[in-house]
Enzyme design. Structure first.
Site, short mmCIF file in Angstrom:
data_model
loop_
_atom_site.label_atom_id
_atom_site.label_comp_id
_atom_site.label_asym_id
_atom_site.label_seq_id
_atom_site.Cartn_x
_atom_site.Cartn_y
_atom_site.Cartn_z
N TYR A 1 41.37 31.45 44.18
CA TYR A 1 42.09 30.94 45.35
C TYR A 1 41.99 31.92 46.50
O TYR A 1 41.53 33.05 46.34
CB TYR A 1 43.55 30.66 44.99
CG TYR A 1 44.44 31.89 44.90
CD1 TYR A 1 44.31 32.80 43.86
CD2 TYR A 1 45.41 32.14 45.88
CE1 TYR A 1 45.12 33.92 43.80
CE2 TYR A 1 46.23 33.26 45.82
CZ TYR A 1 46.08 34.15 44.77
OH TYR A 1 46.88 35.26 44.71
N LYS B 1 39.70 36.95 42.81
CA LYS B 1 41.03 36.44 43.15
C LYS B 1 41.32 35.18 42.33
O LYS B 1 41.25 34.06 42.82
CB LYS B 1 41.12 36.17 44.66
CG LYS B 1 42.55 36.03 45.16
CD LYS B 1 42.61 36.16 46.66
CE LYS B 1 43.96 35.78 47.25
NZ LYS B 1 45.07 36.62 46.81
N GLU C 1 47.72 48.55 42.95
CA GLU C 1 48.06 47.80 44.17
C GLU C 1 49.38 47.10 43.91
O GLU C 1 49.98 47.25 42.84
CB GLU C 1 46.96 46.79 44.49
CG GLU C 1 46.74 45.79 43.37
CD GLU C 1 45.59 44.82 43.61
OE1 GLU C 1 45.29 44.50 44.76
OE2 GLU C 1 44.99 44.38 42.60
N LEU D 1 42.18 44.08 44.20
CA LEU D 1 41.60 43.04 45.04
C LEU D 1 41.19 43.69 46.37
O LEU D 1 41.96 44.46 46.95
CB LEU D 1 42.63 41.94 45.31
CG LEU D 1 42.06 40.76 46.07
CD1 LEU D 1 41.14 39.92 45.16
CD2 LEU D 1 43.17 39.89 46.62
N1 PDD Z 1 47.87 38.07 48.00
N2 PDD Z 1 46.12 42.42 46.08
C1 PDD Z 1 46.54 41.30 45.46
C2 PDD Z 1 46.71 41.34 43.98
C3 PDD Z 1 46.80 40.14 46.20
O1 PDD Z 1 47.20 39.01 45.56
C4 PDD Z 1 46.64 40.15 47.61
C5 PDD Z 1 46.88 38.94 48.44
C6 PDD Z 1 46.21 41.35 48.21
C7 PDD Z 1 45.97 41.46 49.69
O2 PDD Z 1 44.83 40.74 50.05
P1 PDD Z 1 44.67 40.08 51.49
O3 PDD Z 1 44.88 41.16 52.48
O4 PDD Z 1 43.32 39.54 51.50
O5 PDD Z 1 45.74 39.01 51.61
C8 PDD Z 1 45.95 42.46 47.41
C9 PDD Z 1 48.08 36.82 48.70
C10 PDD Z 1 48.64 36.99 50.07
C11 PDD Z 1 48.90 35.90 47.83
O6 PDD Z 1 48.53 35.75 46.69
O7 PDD Z 1 49.87 35.31 48.29
#
Ligand code: PDD
Length: 289
Positions: free
Chosen positions: A33, A145, A178, A203
């Site tokens: 996703y 992801k 993270e 990620l």
């Molecule tokens: N989450 N690490 C993880 C495990 C994440 O699920 C996310 C993003 C990030 C940050 O990635 P980005 O900057 O591309 O949003 C890091 C999204 C926002 C979510 O699942 O709602």
């Protein structure tokens, strides 16, 4: 206004949107996703999110459900149909529907679902949040992801029960990987910005990449390396980044206060820079360029 969802080529009322019971996303978490922020009607960092979607899919040998340009049109249409000015667009792609069996099916069409919802983002000035730490129980390919979000949901629930905003995941050696849904950052006492290197353990956040680029262009000192919980608790600043929070300062890590409760200067500069970039995009769209 009733919400609209997009499922496999059709725009349908959100309340009626559904996928098949034998969808491999449901049965095996066999899918990926993306989450893209919408700010003043514009998709933020769209190209980066589409690049990461393509990468996640290719790592799992799932085909893109449609051409990239067509997907981009669907995302935009979903923003318009759902009257989203500020909010989030979510899209899930799974390996599709097939009789339940572990190996990949020989013939299955990927399933795609897109939803969009409004969200009021806190402005530039934001109060720092609390984070807890918890053992990282996720799989070894966190760079993909995947929709397999149970460990993240468990960690977020633990955070909620502790009245914290986020749960930082800690690996077996005591290093922070993270957040459950964000990247983790600190600023050391001698003003070096530190975030973990993007390998299979985290990620590769699209917001993270934008912030690193900003740091590079503006001569900030930064290091991509792992840090321990203890180092973070002794840091000058800490913050998280993601598409839904942009840059969010951290006040306490497991009850240890690392600031006086106000946003630190580095987090403020990066948050401002992110807002400036979003405003610029919105202005360009308004002028039709
Ligand atoms: N989450 N690490 C993880 C495990 C994440 O699920 C996310 C993003 C990030 C940050 O990635 P980005 O900057 O591309 O949003 C890091 C999204 C926002 C979510 O699942 O709602």
């Amino acid at each position: 206004m009733s919400r609209i969802a997009y499922v496999n080529g059709r725009y349908v009322p959100h309340s009626e949107a559904s996928v098949h019971v034998e969808d491999r996303g449901f049965q095996f978490a066999d899918g990926v996703y993306e989450v893209v922020a919408v700010y003043k009607g514009q998709l933020i960092d769209e190209a980066g999110h589409l690049d990461r979607l393509e990468r996640s899919l290719s790592e799992l040998q799932i085909a893109m459900p449609m051409a990239r340009a067509a997907l981009s049109q669907v995302l935009r249409r979903m923003v318009r149909l759902n009257l989203v000015r500020d909010g989030l667009v979510y899209f899930q792609v799974t390996r599709g529907v097939a009789p339940r069996d572990f190996p990949f099916p020989y013939a299955a069409m990927p399933t795609i679902v897109v939803t969009a919802r409004s969200k009021t983002f806190p402005g530039r000035d934001v109060k720092p949040v609390m984070v807890i730490t918890t053992r990282d129980q996720r799989w070894a390919r966190r760079d993909i992801k995947t929709v397999g979000l149970l460990p993240a949901a468990l960690a977020k629930q633990k955070a909620r029960e502790a009245k914290a905003f986020e749960a930082w995941q800690v690996d077996d050696d005591g290093y922070v990987t993270e957040g459950a849904s964000s990247n983790a950052w600190i600023v050391t006492k001698d003003n070096v910005i530190v975030t973990r290197q993007a390998d299979h353990n985290i990620l590769r956040g699209i917001t993270r990449m934008a912030l690193l680029e900003f740091a590079r262009e503006n001569g900030f000192r930064f290091e991509e390396r792992a840090f321990t919980v203890e180092e973070a608790q002794n840091a000058r600043e800490a913050f998280i980044s993601s598409a839904s929070t942009f840059v969010m300062p951290v006040w306490k890590i497991d009850e240890v206060a690392i600031s006086n409760g106000e946003m630190g200067p580095v987090a403020r500069t990066l948050r401002d820079a992110y807002f400036d970039a979003m405003e610029k995009l919105a202005d360009q769209a308004k002028q039709g360029c």
